[in-house]
Design an enzyme around this catalytic site. Sequence first.
Site, PDB file in Angstrom:
ATOM      1  N   ASP A 206       2.773  -2.027  -2.241  1.00 15.32           N
ATOM      2  CA  ASP A 206       3.777  -3.010  -2.180  1.00 15.32           C
ATOM      3  C   ASP A 206       4.454  -3.624  -3.323  1.00 15.32           C
ATOM      4  O   ASP A 206       3.811  -3.957  -4.363  1.00 15.32           O
ATOM      5  CB  ASP A 206       3.220  -4.235  -1.447  1.00 15.32           C
ATOM      6  CG  ASP A 206       4.074  -5.298  -1.061  1.00 15.32           C
ATOM      7  OD1 ASP A 206       5.367  -5.127  -1.066  1.00 15.32           O
ATOM      8  OD2 ASP A 206       3.832  -6.567  -0.856  1.00 15.32           O
ATOM      9  N   HIS A 379       3.269 -11.751  -0.675  1.00 13.98           N
ATOM     10  CA  HIS A 379       3.384 -10.719  -1.472  1.00 13.98           C
ATOM     11  C   HIS A 379       2.784 -10.824  -2.962  1.00 13.98           C
ATOM     12  O   HIS A 379       3.376 -11.984  -3.586  1.00 13.98           O
ATOM     13  CB  HIS A 379       4.651 -10.027  -1.400  1.00 13.98           C
ATOM     14  CG  HIS A 379       5.175  -9.705  -0.230  1.00 13.98           C
ATOM     15  ND1 HIS A 379       5.010  -8.463   0.468  1.00 13.98           N
ATOM     16  CD2 HIS A 379       5.933 -10.543   0.636  1.00 13.98           C
ATOM     17  CE1 HIS A 379       5.670  -8.424   1.792  1.00 13.98           C
ATOM     18  NE2 HIS A 379       6.097  -9.749   1.777  1.00 13.98           N
TER      19      HIS A 379
END
Length: 566
Positions: A206, A379
């Site tokens: 990610d 994130h």
Amino acid sequence: MSGPNATIRSVKGNGTLEVIPLGGLGEFGMNCAALRHGDEMILIDAGISFPGGSQGRLGIDLIVPDIEFLLAHRSQLKAILLTHGHEDHAGAVSYVVDRLPVPVYGSRLTLGLVANRLEERGLLQTADLRTIGAREPIEIGSFRIEPLHLTHSFPDSYCFAIRTPAGTVIWTGDFKFDQTPIDRRLSDIARLSEYGEGGVLALFSDSTNSNVEGLAPSEYSVVEPLRNLFHRAEGKIIVSCFASSIHRIQVVLDLAREFGQKVVVAGRSLITNIRVASELGYLQGASDLLINLGDARDYPRDLLVVLATGSQGEPMAALSRLAVNEFKKITVEEGDMLLLSTRIIPGNERLISNLVNHFYRRGAEVIDSRLASIHASGHGFRADLKIMINLTQPRYFVPIHGEYQQLCMHAELARQQGIPRERVKVVETGDILELSADRIEVTGRAPVGRRFIDEGHREEVDEVVVRDRRFLSEDGFLVVVLRLDRASGELIGEPELVSRGFVLMEDSEELMEASRRLILKTVQETPAEERQDEELFQEIVRKRLKKFLRKQTGKRPVIMPVTLEI
């Protein structure tokens, strides 16, 4: 980080693995990627993106990946694996399985939310949903997949460790290394490290926050700032977060209980997600806190918390309707407080600004993450990403999830951690990436694109229709009425022109006259046989006039020729 022994371990395997991203690389949202070995293929995630700016005004509700590549290889697709239940990873499942009915694997909560989407489209009874748990491996053809729990803003988010004949691949999904998660379930660092010791062919990680230094803050870090705001609020507290942010919803419910408040939920998706998460045990204590919208007036303002969807300023969402007092049972008043507990998605700044202005006009105070720490990203920041690289010790590194700049910054971070430049590959949606023990290479392109889903109907809209809607909204339309002799195809009288949203007829007489002359010339130059073919003749007129008007005005109105046979 990756010494000689790690390199030797990581190259074990034989054959070639293909990775074909169908969305999510070079863009935010619409995450979707196929992994293929031989004639067997699995799909990781099937996400949507939301329309921004002008797309939202064109009646577009959702954008989902084009699945032409999957349809062309339908016999190879064995399953869909879902990392978690956020819409950008799982929202398009119903638009894949309606044409490719394969098993769908995910956590209980992920599949609970997916099931609701499938039910909306009448697909639930035929869908094959299979629950998987962390550290419970499954085998799908030549793929052996072990889900590993990683912390994110969604409970039971999974990273996939995928053993293939070519080697082991780690696909992180969305993650951060949260040390104080709301549900107290930590990331499975031990198992990631074991895979790293055993040898990882490639890490797909990610990249969303690869441009942000440090460690991502814990979800728990929002609790105290929100508590302080709850303490000083004088009127209603309106909180907006993403409908699938279950951890954030839990924090709001806990604070409402602490301050003796009741909670009203506004927004269909939020109501559904709270119900599903509560039924599955992922959300605690909702039942005795929630009240119906119609009962809100029975409580003092300072004892009400409103949870609402629409933090990105979506015009038809609950928050936008609250902003202009469209709800009969509840209104925004002087002294109320709006808490925007989300990040601002790039492209939505104008919509959010308009929303905030409406709340200020009604005397409300507005707090967002720039004014107080009421949002924590799900994130990982750069330090989290370094930890993932060092735990897994991959031979190859490929950044995923993010715009091109985030992918590039993540790639550079991997090089700084010791992965040689030639083993780091930045790819985009549609690239066909081939991996083996001794090479990583883009070998071609797969057909990719976007499918537009119409607002309210959840049905697909052709891209040509979207284009015409855009032209109509920006440059208007021009109707051309032509009266033709039924027998000869000859024009009877002058062409009639009607403009709406293009130009004012009375102020553009010269342009209209020049357009008529062009149409007359086109009629004269078109053979009688083509004039008698109604659709062909209309297309000839449309193309000639479109080119002329574009050159004269710089605009592209939608041109609608109408032929009347007399």
